[in-house]
Scaffold this motif. Structure first.
Motif, mmCIF file in Angstrom:
data_model
loop_
_atom_site.group_PDB
_atom_site.id
_atom_site.type_symbol
_atom_site.label_atom_id
_atom_site.label_comp_id
_atom_site.label_asym_id
_atom_site.label_seq_id
_atom_site.Cartn_x
_atom_site.Cartn_y
_atom_site.Cartn_z
ATOM 1 N N UNK A 122 -75.515 68.590 -38.364
ATOM 2 C CA UNK A 122 -74.757 69.528 -39.195
ATOM 3 C C UNK A 122 -75.367 69.589 -40.592
ATOM 4 N N UNK A 123 -75.264 70.751 -41.210
ATOM 5 C CA UNK A 123 -75.593 70.910 -42.626
ATOM 6 C C UNK A 123 -74.350 71.481 -43.288
ATOM 7 N N UNK A 124 -73.751 70.716 -44.171
ATOM 8 C CA UNK A 124 -72.469 71.085 -44.771
ATOM 9 C C UNK A 124 -72.669 71.589 -46.191
ATOM 10 N N UNK A 125 -72.385 72.864 -46.451
ATOM 11 C CA UNK A 125 -72.521 73.376 -47.822
ATOM 12 C C UNK A 125 -71.591 72.636 -48.772
ATOM 13 N N UNK A 129 -72.294 80.005 -51.790
ATOM 14 C CA UNK A 129 -73.558 80.638 -52.138
ATOM 15 C C UNK A 129 -73.844 81.714 -51.102
ATOM 16 N N UNK A 130 -74.431 82.837 -51.493
ATOM 17 C CA UNK A 130 -74.751 83.888 -50.528
ATOM 18 C C UNK A 130 -75.648 83.427 -49.381
ATOM 19 N N UNK A 131 -76.477 82.405 -49.614
ATOM 20 C CA UNK A 131 -77.384 81.940 -48.567
ATOM 21 C C UNK A 131 -76.633 81.275 -47.414
ATOM 22 N N UNK A 132 -75.468 80.702 -47.703
ATOM 23 C CA UNK A 132 -74.697 80.018 -46.659
ATOM 24 C C UNK A 132 -73.373 80.730 -46.375
ATOM 25 N N UNK A 133 -73.292 81.983 -46.759
ATOM 26 C CA UNK A 133 -72.069 82.758 -46.573
ATOM 27 C C UNK A 133 -71.771 82.955 -45.088
ATOM 28 N N UNK A 134 -70.494 82.818 -44.736
ATOM 29 C CA UNK A 134 -70.010 83.063 -43.375
ATOM 30 C C UNK A 134 -70.607 82.129 -42.321
ATOM 31 N N UNK A 135 -71.090 80.972 -42.733
ATOM 32 C CA UNK A 135 -71.557 79.992 -41.753
ATOM 33 C C UNK A 135 -70.358 79.348 -41.071
ATOM 34 N N UNK A 136 -70.362 79.239 -39.737
ATOM 35 C CA UNK A 136 -69.268 78.537 -39.061
ATOM 36 C C UNK A 136 -69.195 77.081 -39.525
ATOM 37 N N UNK A 191 -80.065 81.878 -37.465
ATOM 38 C CA UNK A 191 -80.118 83.330 -37.627
ATOM 39 C C UNK A 191 -79.239 83.768 -38.790
ATOM 40 N N UNK A 192 -78.089 83.113 -38.952
ATOM 41 C CA UNK A 192 -77.190 83.451 -40.051
ATOM 42 C C UNK A 192 -77.847 83.185 -41.403
ATOM 43 N N UNK A 193 -78.552 82.060 -41.519
ATOM 44 C CA UNK A 193 -79.258 81.747 -42.766
ATOM 45 C C UNK A 193 -80.309 82.810 -43.061
ATOM 46 N N UNK A 194 -81.070 83.200 -42.041
ATOM 47 C CA UNK A 194 -82.153 84.161 -42.247
ATOM 48 C C UNK A 194 -81.610 85.552 -42.547
ATOM 49 N N UNK A 195 -80.488 85.895 -41.930
ATOM 50 C CA UNK A 195 -79.848 87.176 -42.229
ATOM 51 C C UNK A 195 -79.377 87.189 -43.679
ATOM 52 N N UNK A 196 -78.786 86.093 -44.118
ATOM 53 C CA UNK A 196 -78.324 86.012 -45.517
ATOM 54 C C UNK A 196 -79.485 86.094 -46.487
#
Length: 200
Positions: A122-125, A129-136, A191-196
């Motif tokens: 796991x990577x826990x914000x 930040x917009x880079x980790x926005x909407x991460x489950x 994919x979520x990180x790269x989309x952000x």
């Protein structure tokens, strides 16, 4: 357009494919002029720290990446690429890009904890930040590394991961960002990180 730094030490094909899946255009960049022409820049990397620095210096990419960061455009380093953003590493003797204060250190050998750290974690914000926005909340990413970054400023840490110790697995200071894991190998979470990043 997102430039993927092609210096012989990164999994460019997989990164390009993942960006394509999120609808982002990429191009390989291997000269200073090509670096200067893109809107965003991703620095991949696998292997040792000094090898990475040397490969960047040979074609003049080292200074070109520093200039790109100075322009305020988004720069993301992944795996070794994140470590190269720092001042240096205990793995080698050459100075890093120096875009983030701090350095990479080796995981301590301890019972039950194998080095390198390899597999899904796991990577826990630690902040929004917009880079980790909407991460489950249960986002897991694929790691392969023996060294981890220790930022000089705590506020540069964007996410942490537990592997015997809690270490910084993502960083951000202004337009300079990094992820220790391989987002291109991390399925929907990567994919979520790269989309952000593409949306910045």
């Amino acid at each position: 357009m997102i430039g993927l730094v092609d210096y012989g030490l990164g999994n460019i094909g997989s990164v390009a494919n993942m960006f394509k899946r999120v609808g982002a255009e990429t191009t390989r960049v291997s000269t200073p002029d090509e670096v200067a022409a893109v809107d965003k820049l991703l620095l991949p990397g696998v292997g040792s720290f000094d090898a990475g620095v040397t490969k960047l210096r040979e074609p003049g990419l080292f200074d070109a990446i520093r200039d790109f960061a100075g322009s305020g455009r988004p720069l993301l380093g992944i795996c070794l690429g994140m470590q190269l953003l720092m001042d240096g590493s205990d793995e080698g003797g050459l100075p890093g890009l120096g875009l983030l204060a701090g350095r990479s250190v080796r995981f301590d050998d301890s019972p039950g904890m194998r080095v390198p750290h390899m597999g899904w974690s796991h990577a826990t914000p630690v902040r929004e930040d917009p880079l980790v926005e909407d991460l489950p909340a249960d986002s897991r990413f694929y790691f392969v590394h023996s060294f981890h970054v220790v930022p000089a400023a705590q506020e540069d840490t964007l996410a942490v991961t537990d592997y015997g110790v809690s270490f910084t697995s993502m960083v951000r200071s202004g337009n300079v960002m990094g992820a220790q894991f391989h987002p291109e190998k991390s399925h929907t979470f990567g994919m979520a990180i790269m989309r952000n990043f593409a949306a910045l």
